[in-house]
Design a protein around this motif. Structure first.
Motif, PDB file in Angstrom:
ATOM      1  N   PRO A  73      34.217  34.949  -7.278  1.00 16.06           N
ATOM      2  CA  PRO A  73      34.821  33.999  -8.210  1.00 16.06           C
ATOM      3  C   PRO A  73      36.186  33.522  -7.724  1.00 16.06           C
ATOM      4  O   PRO A  73      36.972  34.290  -7.193  1.00 16.06           O
ATOM      5  CB  PRO A  73      34.966  34.798  -9.508  1.00 16.06           C
ATOM      6  CG  PRO A  73      34.076  35.974  -9.355  1.00 16.06           C
ATOM      7  CD  PRO A  73      33.926  36.230  -7.880  1.00 16.06           C
ATOM      8  N   ASN A  74      36.409  32.267  -7.880  1.00 13.57           N
ATOM      9  CA  ASN A  74      37.694  31.614  -7.570  1.00 13.57           C
ATOM     10  C   ASN A  74      38.058  31.581  -6.085  1.00 13.57           C
ATOM     11  O   ASN A  74      39.118  31.105  -5.729  1.00 13.57           O
ATOM     12  CB  ASN A  74      38.840  32.257  -8.351  1.00 13.57           C
ATOM     13  CG  ASN A  74      38.603  32.204  -9.830  1.00 13.57           C
ATOM     14  OD1 ASN A  74      38.045  31.234 -10.335  1.00 13.57           O
ATOM     15  ND2 ASN A  74      39.005  33.237 -10.526  1.00 13.57           N
ATOM     16  N   ASP A  76      39.370  33.609  -4.137  1.00 10.97           N
ATOM     17  CA  ASP A  76      40.742  34.083  -3.971  1.00 10.97           C
ATOM     18  C   ASP A  76      40.819  35.010  -2.755  1.00 10.97           C
ATOM     19  O   ASP A  76      40.984  36.213  -2.875  1.00 10.97           O
ATOM     20  CB  ASP A  76      41.199  34.792  -5.249  1.00 10.97           C
ATOM     21  CG  ASP A  76      42.697  34.989  -5.275  1.00 10.97           C
ATOM     22  OD1 ASP A  76      43.370  34.598  -4.302  1.00 10.97           O
ATOM     23  OD2 ASP A  76      43.187  35.552  -6.268  1.00 10.97           O
TER      24      ASP A  76
END
Length: 123
Positions: A73-74, A76
């Motif tokens: 997710p994201n 990052d």
């Protein structure tokens, strides 16, 4: 190469030559039959590429890792790599700290005991 990545033989060869036949991430030698063409899945989800989003040639191990990272997710990456670095550092220090703590108290880590077994008999 054309069907999956829209790379003509000359394009693929140029990519190969620009990387000196090495994985773009870990720099191990690539096997032309066992390597991956990495592309940006934000442009072209799935296995096929438009050709414009091809990034580099990777070994299968690095390609798998890049795919896993991109699925997080994201996306990052920086935070993940910082966490990974901290984790590895902590694990490496833990053994050193244990040895220092044992030495401070006049103890030593027990030596590993080697036990020979009769290899003619099953376990």
């Amino acid at each position: 190469m054309w069907t999956l990545y829209r790379l003509r033989p000359a394009d693929w060869q140029a990519l190969w030559d620009s990387q000196d036949g090495l994985c773009a991430l870990c720099f191990t030698g690539l096997d032309e039959t066992r390597m991956a063409v990495d592309h940006d899945h934000r442009c072209c989800p799935g296995e096929r590429s438009c050709g414009r989003c091809v990034r580099a040639l990777l070994c299968r191990k690095c390609n798998t890792n890049v795919g896993w990272l991109e699925a997080q997710p994201n996306h990052d990456f920086k935070s993940f790599l910082e966490l990974l670095h901290d984790y590895v550092d902590r694990r490496a220090l833990r053994v050193t700290d244990l040895d220092a703590e044992l030495a401070r108290h006049g103890n030593a880590r027990p030596a590993r005991v080697s036990v020979e077994r009769d290899r003619t008999k099953p376990l």
